[in-house]
Each structure stands twice: as C-alpha cells, then as structure tokens.
Design an enzyme around this catalytic site. Sequence first.
Site, short mmCIF file in Angstrom:
data_model
loop_
_atom_site.label_atom_id
_atom_site.label_comp_id
_atom_site.label_asym_id
_atom_site.label_seq_id
_atom_site.Cartn_x
_atom_site.Cartn_y
_atom_site.Cartn_z
N GLY A 19 0.80 -1.21 0.00
CA GLY A 19 0.00 0.00 0.00
C GLY A 19 0.84 1.26 0.00
O GLY A 19 1.97 1.28 -0.50
N SER A 20 0.31 2.31 0.61
CA SER A 20 0.87 3.66 0.43
C SER A 20 2.25 3.87 1.03
O SER A 20 2.88 4.91 0.76
CB SER A 20 -0.10 4.69 1.02
OG SER A 20 -1.30 4.70 0.28
N VAL A 21 2.75 2.94 1.86
CA VAL A 21 4.12 3.06 2.34
C VAL A 21 5.10 3.09 1.17
O VAL A 21 6.15 3.73 1.23
CB VAL A 21 4.44 1.90 3.32
CG1 VAL A 21 5.94 1.80 3.57
CG2 VAL A 21 3.70 2.10 4.63
#
Length: 720
Positions: free
Chosen positions: A326-328
């Site tokens: 995801g957004s990491v």
Amino acid sequence: MKKKTNKRQMRARHPERNRQRFGIFLFWLSLVALLAFVCRFAYVAVVGSVDSKHLAAYRASQYARKTALQAKRGSIVDRNGQAIAEDASTYTIYAIIDQNYTQNGKKLYVSDKAKTAAVLAKYLPLSEAKILAYLNPKKKTFQVEFGAAGTRLSLSTRKEIEAEHLPGIHFTDSPSRLYPNGVFASYTVGLTQTNATNKNQPLVGVMGLEKEFNAQLAGTNGYQTAQVDNYGYRLPKAKVKTKPAKNGGTVKSTLDSSLQSYLETLLASVQTKYKQASVTGVVMNAKTGEILAAGQRPTFDPSTMEGLEQGSSWQNMLVEDTYEPGSVMKVFNLAGAIQSGTFQPNTYYNSSGVKVASTTIHDWNHVGFGEIPFSQALPRSSNVGFVHIVQQMGEANQAKTLKDFGFGQKTGITLPNEATGGYNLSNAVTRAVMGYGQSINVTQMQILQAATAIANKGTMVQPRVVTKVTDPDGKVINYKRKVVGHPISATTAETVLDEMRDTINKPYGTGVTYKIAGADVAAKTGTANIANPKGGYLPGETNQLHSLLAMAPASDPQFIVYLTLKQNTAMTTPAVNVLNTIYHPLMTRLLALDAGNTATPAAETVTVPAAVNDSLTAATAALNKKALTASVVGTGNRIVQQLPAAGTQALRSARVVLLTNGAMTMPDVSGWSKSDVLKLAQLTGKKFKLQGAGYASAQSLKAGSLLGTGTVTVTFQKTD
C-alpha cells in the site's frame, strides 16, 4: 561253509575277550576325545578367541554399559548477553512399587505410600489423594508415573524432591530447550524439536535462529563405557573409557530484551482487545540495520508450544510472507522521482482521478482533494498524485528505483525461508497502481532495508538479527554493518524526510494521529487492499492491510518502526487508533533512549536487578530498593525465573513477577494491569483469559490455589 560256521562259534565261545577289546577301543576313543578337548581348551586359553570372536571383548560387551554424555545445545542470547534460548533438561518422575525390588535387604520400592504422597503433593500440582491413587493401581505393575503433572519438571524441582530421600522415587530426563521469556520474538528466535533420525543430536532447530544456525548450536555427544553387574552397578576397579561431549556454540542476536518484552506486551494487548487477523511490529536501528525488537500476532510460546496448534501458521511474517504494502511504497517512489529529476513539487494536478488505459483511478477518499501541488501528494497520501509521479518517471526510472531499493530481491537476513517478492512492469495499469503500493509483493524486511536509505542520507544497510556466532570449536564469525547500496543521494533523502514530517505535522497529513508532542518524527501511513487468492481483491474495508513506517528523530533518524495490522474485522476502533496504541508508547520509549531527545524523563525508569537464584527475601529486598513492586508466584523460597528480565529498563513502581521453586500457585492479582497479568501468563506458561478493561478486579482461581491445566479468567474494571 562249515569252516565259516566254526569260526563264528569260536568267537561266541570267547565273550570276555570281545568285551576286553571293546573296552580298549572305548578307552582310546575317550583318550583321543579328552586330548582334543584339552588341546581346544589350551588353544582358547592361549589365543582368547572362539569362532573368530574375541572372548575378552565378547565378555566385556556383555557386561559393559555405554552411557551417552549429552552435549549441551548452545545458547541464543540478546545483544547484552542475556540468554533467550538455552539448554535444559526436563524430568519425569516415576515410582517403583514392586515389593520384590530389593538389594542386600534394602527396600528400593515405595514402602510408605502415605508419606510419599504427602511429600510429593508439595511439589506436584496433585492432591495427596490423587497421588495415592497412582501409587495403588488396580493392576499389578512394577512402576507407575503421575500423568502430565509428573512430566516436564525442572531441575530445581527434581533436586528438592530428591532431598526428601523418598525410597522408590526416581526420574528420567530428556533434552529440552528453555525459553525463559516465554512469548518473546518467537518466530525470530525459533524453536527446536526432538530429532528422531539422529540420536547424537537429540534436538534440531525447525524455525528461526534455531534452524538457521542449527549446525553451530548443536553439540556432539560423547560417551562413557564401564563394566557393570547384572543390576547395572559398576564393577569394582572397572576401567572407564570416556569421550567428552562437545557442547554447541553461541548465537548473539541483535534483540534488546527490554524493548522486545515491551513490544510483546503492546502486541498482546492489541491481540486481546481487537479482532484483527494479524498484527506485527519491528524496531530497527536505522544506522546499523540491527533488529532491536520484532514480534507478530498470532504467535506461540516455544516452551509450551501453545499457539502452534494444528492449522496454525509456522511462517515468520516478517521474512516469509509477501504482501502488497500500500501507500508506504509512496516513500520510495517519491525518492526515485526526486533522484531521477522528474519530481515537480510546485506543479498542481487534479486529484479527483486519472485515467490509465481503460481504467480510471480515484483517490482513497473517492473524491480527491481538488487542485493540489505534487508536494502534498505524500502527506495526503494521494493515489492519483503518485500515478502521475510514476508516469512522469517513466518505466526505466521506475524499474531502476525498485531494483536499487532492493525490491524483488532477498535481503540476505540470517533467517530461514526468506521470500523474494516480485513485480511486473509490463502493463501500464500495473505500473500505475504500483505508484501507491498495489500489484507489487514485498516482505517487511525489504521495506525496512529500503527505509534505511531514507534514514542514512542515501546509504542502504542490510537488516540484521545476529551480531556474532561462536561455533563449537570456538571459531567466531562477526556480522557487522553491511552497506548494500546507495539508491539515492543525501539531498533526496533529506527531501523525502521533510515530506514524511508533513505527513504527521501538517493538518492535512494522514498521520496526524501519530504526532507526539515535542518529538521530531517522520512517518508514512499505508492502506492496501488484500489480494484474493481466486483473483482480484477481497471486498470491504475490513479486508485491508493498514501500516505505519516511522523514523525518529527525523533530523537524524536513529530508529525505524514498522507496524502492520491486517483485516481489522471488528472495526469498533479505526485502524490508525489501534496501531497508535502500539506506536505511541513504543516510540516514546525509543525517544527516551536517544540522548537529547527525551520524551520521558530518564528518572522515571530504573534497571531491573537480577533475582534468579536469589532467596525470596533477598530478591524482594533488591526490587524494593529499586522502587519496583515484587509479586511472587509459587510456594518456594528461591527465585527461578523473573519478568521483566534482569538488566531491562522499567518504570518506577513497575511490577516484577517472580517465579519460585515451589509448587506453582496463583497469586492475588487484584489491581494488576493487563500487561502484568500477561507477564504472569508468560512466566507460568498457563492459560489466562482476560475480560474487560482497566485493572484486575476478579479472578476465577483463588489466590494460593495450584495452577493446573485449566484456563484462569481475570476480569478487569476501570476505576474512576
């Protein structure tokens, strides 16, 4: 014809002469046989062998007993040398009840069953009546055991029973492994099991460091040979031949026992309260790559195997599981864009959506944030913004970024079965969604390794869980800091850190929940859909992976914290708040360890003194002197285990649970916190069920009662 008949008649008339001749024949035959026997006896006496068997050796083999000298399996220790896995033996008690078992008139069986039962009841979790029932079986037998209660006894318990000098009471021992901290980085430290294929190596590592360094930890058995009589007693003046055992080596890990125990407490609290599929936490030294603490839930207790029931996962989520982060991933895509010179921080874009091929991609809030500059794409975690960013990078720069940061490659951490992960850049839509961390599979170690480049001004270091290994021959292998790449420049790293600061500090940042007053922290939140094994993604907000990557102090990061929460099915509390119950106290403690960045006054913490092997009186006095609260488990007068472990840091007035050498009894837990009761569960290996919130107000097992195999329920209640 007549002549022949006369001869027969002549012979028949001399029977005495015939008997004399037959006697002479028998005499000479016996003499020859005797001579042959004497010769054979003389030959055997002189040569000492019969039918190619050496008689002395054969006799020795009949009366010689070869006893194995058990080698000790080496220890796994933490960064300060404190044992977290060490060699041990467990013992099973049995009683001989056959009254024919005597020697020289001495009774070697249980002669006074009532007395024996009364004494054993002090050391075993059994009543006198139950022990008497074992000692009086319905069928005649030579010996009896005492069920599960008589197994897995400690050495101290065995010695105490032996000191009672009970006739007929004996023990068998078996190699075992002691994990003194219970649930403690269990998947990383690992596990041993009985080795059925190699008697010279009774235990073999099957998980974690125990498996990775099995060859160095495993020792080699020796033996001792001596002649014994029919009863198994050594003969007088018998020669003894000994080959010493070679003990196993030592593995020194990077784990910090204090931080690890604290992390385990935080993870256990989340596991008890929320209904997530899994939760993980890792603390890394940003400069050296050393893993200071690592835990996951579900987990298991290596001492009791509880948690590894049939169907449970044996996989270390930190190195063996791959997932879409995801957004990491936006952190590393941003770094690649800056490094390639394609990032345009002051250019505005429409965040409502972007079309890629025939697919329209929207932001995580479905409506976007209007016209915003690319400098806000990371703090706001804009998916649309990062689709534009990776498109502006181009496929070649995107591929270079992923490769340089080590994705799709093993980190080489010294843990077994490390996964590789992977990605495919052949499709335009896939390349686009990789911008916000979907359609790419990574491991947690890859995320942590890539994060070191951001923290270390562009220098990427390998994650490590071991600092030194000493093999059985004394050879030492040091595992030092290892630089594995320079994917970005120092200027790029500094820019990314500033953007990560905004994630927490700006009012529009997605990480404002994680702000700690007075602390300089850089962070990035992440939310990812979970892939469906049948294709596509699992539906609904409960089927998501939430994560947090944080570095502190942001000006010169010393620590990296990475937390994940998978499938928060209860949804009674937002995932960010659940993660914050781990992150906030953990990061506060880490900052307290960093000189010049104290978030908690150092005076509030003290070093826990060593209490193991001390008398109960001395141990209690030492803890009181440190302003710590001592809580005693058991009826003994000497301490055999403690939590928190010696040398760890604890807040003043914190509770230290002490396990004594006596029968394991339930303490009065009134007023205890959940973390204190969890210490009790770890220390005793017993099952506890925690209900409610606040402080302990009731317990299902009365204080002073023996802790058996049943579950103890502790009820908690909030106080005004």
